[in-house]
Motif scaffolding. Structure first.
Motif, PDB file in Angstrom:
ATOM      1  N   VAL A   1       0.844  -1.190   0.000  1.00  0.00           N
ATOM      2  CA  VAL A   1       0.000   0.000   0.000  1.00  0.00           C
ATOM      3  C   VAL A   1       0.883   1.244   0.000  1.00  0.00           C
ATOM      4  N   SER A   2       0.566   2.199  -0.871  1.00  0.00           N
ATOM      5  CA  SER A   2       1.322   3.456  -0.900  1.00  0.00           C
ATOM      6  C   SER A   2       1.089   4.232   0.390  1.00  0.00           C
ATOM      7  N   ASP A   3       2.009   5.129   0.710  1.00  0.00           N
ATOM      8  CA  ASP A   3       1.913   5.890   1.952  1.00  0.00           C
ATOM      9  C   ASP A   3       0.599   6.641   2.070  1.00  0.00           C
ATOM     10  N   ASP A   4       0.074   7.138   0.936  1.00  0.00           N
ATOM     11  CA  ASP A   4      -1.176   7.895   0.988  1.00  0.00           C
ATOM     12  C   ASP A   4      -2.409   7.021   0.784  1.00  0.00           C
ATOM     13  N   GLY A   5      -2.217   5.702   0.636  1.00  0.00           N
ATOM     14  CA  GLY A   5      -3.320   4.762   0.518  1.00  0.00           C
ATOM     15  C   GLY A   5      -4.024   4.741  -0.828  1.00  0.00           C
ATOM     16  N   ARG A   6      -3.527   5.492  -1.808  1.00  0.00           N
ATOM     17  CA  ARG A   6      -4.210   5.565  -3.110  1.00  0.00           C
ATOM     18  C   ARG A   6      -3.904   4.413  -4.039  1.00  0.00           C
ATOM     19  N   PHE A   7      -2.760   3.771  -3.858  1.00  0.00           N
ATOM     20  CA  PHE A   7      -2.337   2.707  -4.757  1.00  0.00           C
ATOM     21  C   PHE A   7      -1.991   1.451  -3.962  1.00  0.00           C
ATOM     22  N   ILE A   8      -2.250   0.289  -4.583  1.00  0.00           N
ATOM     23  CA  ILE A   8      -1.827  -0.981  -4.008  1.00  0.00           C
ATOM     24  C   ILE A   8      -1.176  -1.784  -5.137  1.00  0.00           C
ATOM     25  N   SER A   9       0.074  -2.134  -4.978  1.00  0.00           N
ATOM     26  CA  SER A   9       0.726  -3.043  -5.917  1.00  0.00           C
ATOM     27  C   SER A   9       0.414  -4.452  -5.425  1.00  0.00           C
ATOM     28  N   LEU A  10      -0.345  -5.190  -6.216  1.00  0.00           N
ATOM     29  CA  LEU A  10      -0.811  -6.519  -5.802  1.00  0.00           C
ATOM     30  C   LEU A  10      -0.165  -7.605  -6.653  1.00  0.00           C
ATOM     31  N   ALA A  11       0.167  -8.709  -6.018  1.00  0.00           N
ATOM     32  CA  ALA A  11       0.729  -9.859  -6.731  1.00  0.00           C
ATOM     33  C   ALA A  11       0.434 -11.126  -5.940  1.00  0.00           C
TER      34      ALA A  11
END
Length: 124
Positions: A98-108
């Motif tokens: 999860v990005s620090d600002d919660g806007r993005f999640i790199s999922l795998a």
């Protein structure tokens, strides 16, 4: 001495930023991804994840596998924090950063199913 103070401050600021991801995380995310199913079939999908702060989520996805008709998947399950800004989604092998600002999640996924992509929160 100044270098030591700078390192300590940088570490403290980094830890504080990592905690921001936990308070900023949640909501509806659009997740475009691609991967390989356990049977070797390639697929691409577009999913809507709704992550709740209580550790539950719902997902609605349309999956398009090579040589097969597209199909829908709708499930609910649990997610949990596994590190400062890392989550597990439904199972230990499905990991999100999860990005620090919660806007993005790199999922795998790192299990029988192999997939990867980036989820972007639909609302700021």
């Amino acid at each position: 001495m100044k270098i030591i103070i700078a390192i300590v401050l940088a570490f403290c600021i980094g830890q504080a930023a990592a905690q921001d991801c936990r308070t900023a995380f949640g909501g509806v995310y659009t997740f475009a991804h691609t991967g390989i199913k356990p049977n070797g079939t390639y697929f691409s999908a577009l999913a809507k994840f709704t992550f709740q702060q209580d550790g539950t989520f719902a997902v609605n996805a349309v999956i398009n596998g090579r040589g097969a008709a597209p199909y829908s998947l709708n499930i609910t399950s649990d997610w949990w924090w596994s590190d400062a800004c890392a989550i597990n989604v439904d199972r230990p092998g499905f990991i999100g950063l999860v990005s620090d600002d919660g806007r993005f999640i790199s999922l795998a996924t790192f299990d029988d199913e192999q997939m990867a992509g980036v989820a972007i929160r639909d609302t700021p």
